[in-house]
Design a protein around this motif. Sequence first.
Motif, PDB file in Angstrom:
ATOM      1  N   ILE A 143       6.087 -36.308  41.694  1.00  0.00           N
ATOM      2  CA  ILE A 143       4.749 -36.849  41.480  1.00  0.00           C
ATOM      3  C   ILE A 143       4.890 -38.211  40.800  1.00  0.00           C
ATOM      4  O   ILE A 143       5.422 -38.300  39.693  1.00  0.00           O
ATOM      5  CB  ILE A 143       3.877 -35.920  40.610  1.00  0.00           C
ATOM      6  CG1 ILE A 143       3.970 -34.473  41.084  1.00  0.00           C
ATOM      7  CG2 ILE A 143       2.432 -36.424  40.601  1.00  0.00           C
ATOM      8  CD1 ILE A 143       3.419 -34.220  42.459  1.00  0.00           C
ATOM      9  N   VAL A 144       4.408 -39.252  41.463  1.00  0.00           N
ATOM     10  CA  VAL A 144       4.553 -40.623  40.966  1.00  0.00           C
ATOM     11  C   VAL A 144       3.187 -41.128  40.505  1.00  0.00           C
ATOM     12  O   VAL A 144       2.163 -40.923  41.176  1.00  0.00           O
ATOM     13  CB  VAL A 144       5.102 -41.554  42.072  1.00  0.00           C
ATOM     14  CG1 VAL A 144       5.223 -42.992  41.554  1.00  0.00           C
ATOM     15  CG2 VAL A 144       6.443 -41.047  42.575  1.00  0.00           C
ATOM     16  N   GLY A 145       3.168 -41.804  39.360  1.00  0.00           N
ATOM     17  CA  GLY A 145       1.935 -42.406  38.870  1.00  0.00           C
ATOM     18  C   GLY A 145       2.235 -43.478  37.845  1.00  0.00           C
ATOM     19  O   GLY A 145       3.357 -43.584  37.333  1.00  0.00           O
ATOM     20  N   HIS A 146       1.231 -44.271  37.521  1.00  0.00           N
ATOM     21  CA  HIS A 146       1.404 -45.291  36.495  1.00  0.00           C
ATOM     22  C   HIS A 146       1.495 -44.641  35.123  1.00  0.00           C
ATOM     23  O   HIS A 146       0.973 -43.533  34.898  1.00  0.00           O
ATOM     24  CB  HIS A 146       0.247 -46.289  36.528  1.00  0.00           C
ATOM     25  CG  HIS A 146       0.440 -47.421  35.584  1.00  0.00           C
ATOM     26  ND1 HIS A 146      -0.201 -47.507  34.367  1.00  0.00           N
ATOM     27  CD2 HIS A 146       1.250 -48.518  35.666  1.00  0.00           C
ATOM     28  CE1 HIS A 146       0.199 -48.602  33.748  1.00  0.00           C
ATOM     29  NE2 HIS A 146       1.072 -49.231  34.502  1.00  0.00           N
ATOM     30  N   GLU A 147       2.124 -45.334  34.171  1.00  0.00           N
ATOM     31  CA  GLU A 147       2.355 -44.753  32.853  1.00  0.00           C
ATOM     32  C   GLU A 147       1.069 -44.486  32.079  1.00  0.00           C
ATOM     33  O   GLU A 147       1.063 -43.678  31.139  1.00  0.00           O
ATOM     34  CB  GLU A 147       3.276 -45.646  32.023  1.00  0.00           C
ATOM     35  CG  GLU A 147       2.698 -47.006  31.657  1.00  0.00           C
ATOM     36  CD  GLU A 147       3.645 -47.823  30.783  1.00  0.00           C
ATOM     37  OE1 GLU A 147       4.827 -47.447  30.660  1.00  0.00           O
ATOM     38  OE2 GLU A 147       3.185 -48.834  30.211  1.00  0.00           O
ATOM     39  N   ASN A 148      -0.022 -45.138  32.435  1.00  0.00           N
ATOM     40  CA  ASN A 148      -1.297 -44.879  31.747  1.00  0.00           C
ATOM     41  C   ASN A 148      -2.001 -43.614  32.238  1.00  0.00           C
ATOM     42  O   ASN A 148      -2.966 -43.173  31.609  1.00  0.00           O
ATOM     43  CB  ASN A 148      -2.254 -46.067  31.931  1.00  0.00           C
ATOM     44  CG  ASN A 148      -1.825 -47.294  31.152  1.00  0.00           C
ATOM     45  OD1 ASN A 148      -1.038 -47.210  30.220  1.00  0.00           O
ATOM     46  ND2 ASN A 148      -2.323 -48.450  31.546  1.00  0.00           N
ATOM     47  N   LEU A 149      -1.540 -43.076  33.346  1.00  0.00           N
ATOM     48  CA  LEU A 149      -2.267 -41.962  33.960  1.00  0.00           C
ATOM     49  C   LEU A 149      -2.307 -40.707  33.083  1.00  0.00           C
ATOM     50  O   LEU A 149      -3.368 -40.072  32.973  1.00  0.00           O
ATOM     51  CB  LEU A 149      -1.669 -41.669  35.338  1.00  0.00           C
ATOM     52  CG  LEU A 149      -2.493 -40.808  36.272  1.00  0.00           C
ATOM     53  CD1 LEU A 149      -2.286 -41.236  37.714  1.00  0.00           C
ATOM     54  CD2 LEU A 149      -2.131 -39.339  36.138  1.00  0.00           C
ATOM     55  N   PRO A 150      -1.231 -40.296  32.432  1.00  0.00           N
ATOM     56  CA  PRO A 150      -1.331 -39.115  31.573  1.00  0.00           C
ATOM     57  C   PRO A 150      -2.365 -39.272  30.457  1.00  0.00           C
ATOM     58  O   PRO A 150      -3.036 -38.299  30.088  1.00  0.00           O
ATOM     59  CB  PRO A 150       0.091 -38.971  31.004  1.00  0.00           C
ATOM     60  CG  PRO A 150       0.967 -39.595  32.047  1.00  0.00           C
ATOM     61  CD  PRO A 150       0.172 -40.755  32.561  1.00  0.00           C
ATOM     62  N   ASP A 151      -2.510 -40.476  29.923  1.00  0.00           N
ATOM     63  CA  ASP A 151      -3.533 -40.709  28.894  1.00  0.00           C
ATOM     64  C   ASP A 151      -4.935 -40.492  29.460  1.00  0.00           C
ATOM     65  O   ASP A 151      -5.837 -40.034  28.749  1.00  0.00           O
ATOM     66  CB  ASP A 151      -3.415 -42.120  28.332  1.00  0.00           C
ATOM     67  CG  ASP A 151      -2.178 -42.315  27.473  1.00  0.00           C
ATOM     68  OD1 ASP A 151      -1.620 -41.301  27.009  1.00  0.00           O
ATOM     69  OD2 ASP A 151      -1.782 -43.472  27.256  1.00  0.00           O
ATOM     70  N   ARG A 152      -5.128 -40.821  30.720  1.00  0.00           N
ATOM     71  CA  ARG A 152      -6.433 -40.576  31.355  1.00  0.00           C
ATOM     72  C   ARG A 152      -6.726 -39.074  31.389  1.00  0.00           C
ATOM     73  O   ARG A 152      -7.836 -38.635  31.086  1.00  0.00           O
ATOM     74  CB  ARG A 152      -6.443 -41.145  32.779  1.00  0.00           C
ATOM     75  CG  ARG A 152      -7.685 -40.761  33.583  1.00  0.00           C
ATOM     76  CD  ARG A 152      -7.700 -41.444  34.938  1.00  0.00           C
ATOM     77  NE  ARG A 152      -7.735 -42.879  34.778  1.00  0.00           N
ATOM     78  CZ  ARG A 152      -8.842 -43.578  34.544  1.00  0.00           C
ATOM     79  NH1 ARG A 152     -10.015 -42.948  34.472  1.00  0.00           N
ATOM     80  NH2 ARG A 152      -8.794 -44.868  34.387  1.00  0.00           N
ATOM     81  N   PHE A 153      -5.735 -38.286  31.762  1.00  0.00           N
ATOM     82  CA  PHE A 153      -5.942 -36.839  31.799  1.00  0.00           C
ATOM     83  C   PHE A 153      -6.295 -36.304  30.408  1.00  0.00           C
ATOM     84  O   PHE A 153      -7.143 -35.419  30.272  1.00  0.00           O
ATOM     85  CB  PHE A 153      -4.696 -36.142  32.320  1.00  0.00           C
ATOM     86  CG  PHE A 153      -4.458 -36.308  33.803  1.00  0.00           C
ATOM     87  CD1 PHE A 153      -5.383 -36.958  34.609  1.00  0.00           C
ATOM     88  CD2 PHE A 153      -3.311 -35.811  34.394  1.00  0.00           C
ATOM     89  CE1 PHE A 153      -5.166 -37.109  35.975  1.00  0.00           C
ATOM     90  CE2 PHE A 153      -3.081 -35.943  35.753  1.00  0.00           C
ATOM     91  CZ  PHE A 153      -4.008 -36.600  36.541  1.00  0.00           C
TER      92      PHE A 153
END
Length: 431
Positions: free
Chosen positions: A114-124
């Motif tokens: 699963i690939v995503g930008h480093e800010n994505l977990p903070d969004r969750f």
Amino acid sequence: MPDLLGLSARFIDEGIYEGPGSVNRTTAELSEVADQIAVVEAFSHVVAFDTGEGLVLFDTSLEAFAEGILKSLRSWSEAPIHTIAYTHGHVDHVGGTQRMIEEGRRAGHGQPRIVGHENLPDRFERYQFTNGYNGVINARQFGRVRTLGGMVAAETVQSFGPSTWVRPDTTFRDRLRLQVGELDMEFRHARGETDDHLWAWIPSRKAICAGDFITWVFPNAGNPQKVQRFPLEWAKALREMSALGAELLLPAHGLPVAGETRIRGMLDDIARALEILVEQTLELMNGGARLDQIVHEVKLPDELLQKPYLRPVYDEPEFVLHNIWRLYGGWYDGNPAHLKPAPAQVLSNEIAQLAGGIDVLIQRAQDLAEASEFRLACELIEMATLATPSDRSAHAARAEIYAARRRGELSLMAKGIYGHAARESESLAKD
């Protein structure tokens, strides 16, 4: 299988617009748009590449669409899902991931990357903090629940998001290059609708996976109920895409587009629209203008808004101006009375007394609405209902005025908010 590329070519080349449903379909139907490249149309699309080593998917749409998407994918390829790339963390782009993981486990396949930008977990994480609020605003925007007296009835608040938020295991900051089988991908970060957005350049296929940088509606850069958007950086990302000479454009909403000239023109038009709004807003801000002046003076050329991929049927330019102000100027709108204002109900009572009672406000609001002067009509009817929150006649008038205003609006966001206000007062007028 519909000819999506032929459809987009006709719309763009001939300037045809047949309504939002003609370009944003939610059928879960798969269309192969090039050899080993497919698009599954859903609430947000799933773009699939068959690499020889497994499938690479861009986004997984909503959880509710996962079964239909998988069925369509499996009619096209039985290859295991090797990699899932999140273009960003909005629920309609990540919700189906857990179901796809489970399908792979049952088939004996390995866990997809699963690939995503480093800010994505903070969004969750933020979604967990604001679960109730996001449920409320999405219900208001899409018209699913009704509030009573400004408070949402507890039984109507639904959980926001999928049953499982699947976080990325591979993250990056600016750029990331990955290869799966024969597919070489360059992931690039840019802020636009979100701060965790990526888009991908597939050089061997001269293809761009654009996520929500392209949606076939006016860019969602002003949503009045959501967090900060970044219109100038959005435009810069589109300019970067335009310079690549892509021959296939694969958005997460709307139709895929083929042809270098056609793609460049589309990207440049959308970038230009955002740049005009930013430039004109900053010019007025730098000259000392208030937000109120900017909102009523800054306009886009009609030739841009008539493009089939720039119609303001979801977001609209006026809302983007507020986000530009918020980004560069904060929340103070330039009116000193708004810095520490009187409570809205107190102000409304004062105005009602000066006018000679709420009946005067109601009548004037109705007269203005009859003349289609809805901006002022809504101001006055809000004052009437705030001054006397239990007055049924005020709420009956408010329901009628907002219902009429909703009918005259183009954007889903405006329609959602005005429709919610009408339904709220309809309920209170009957109590």
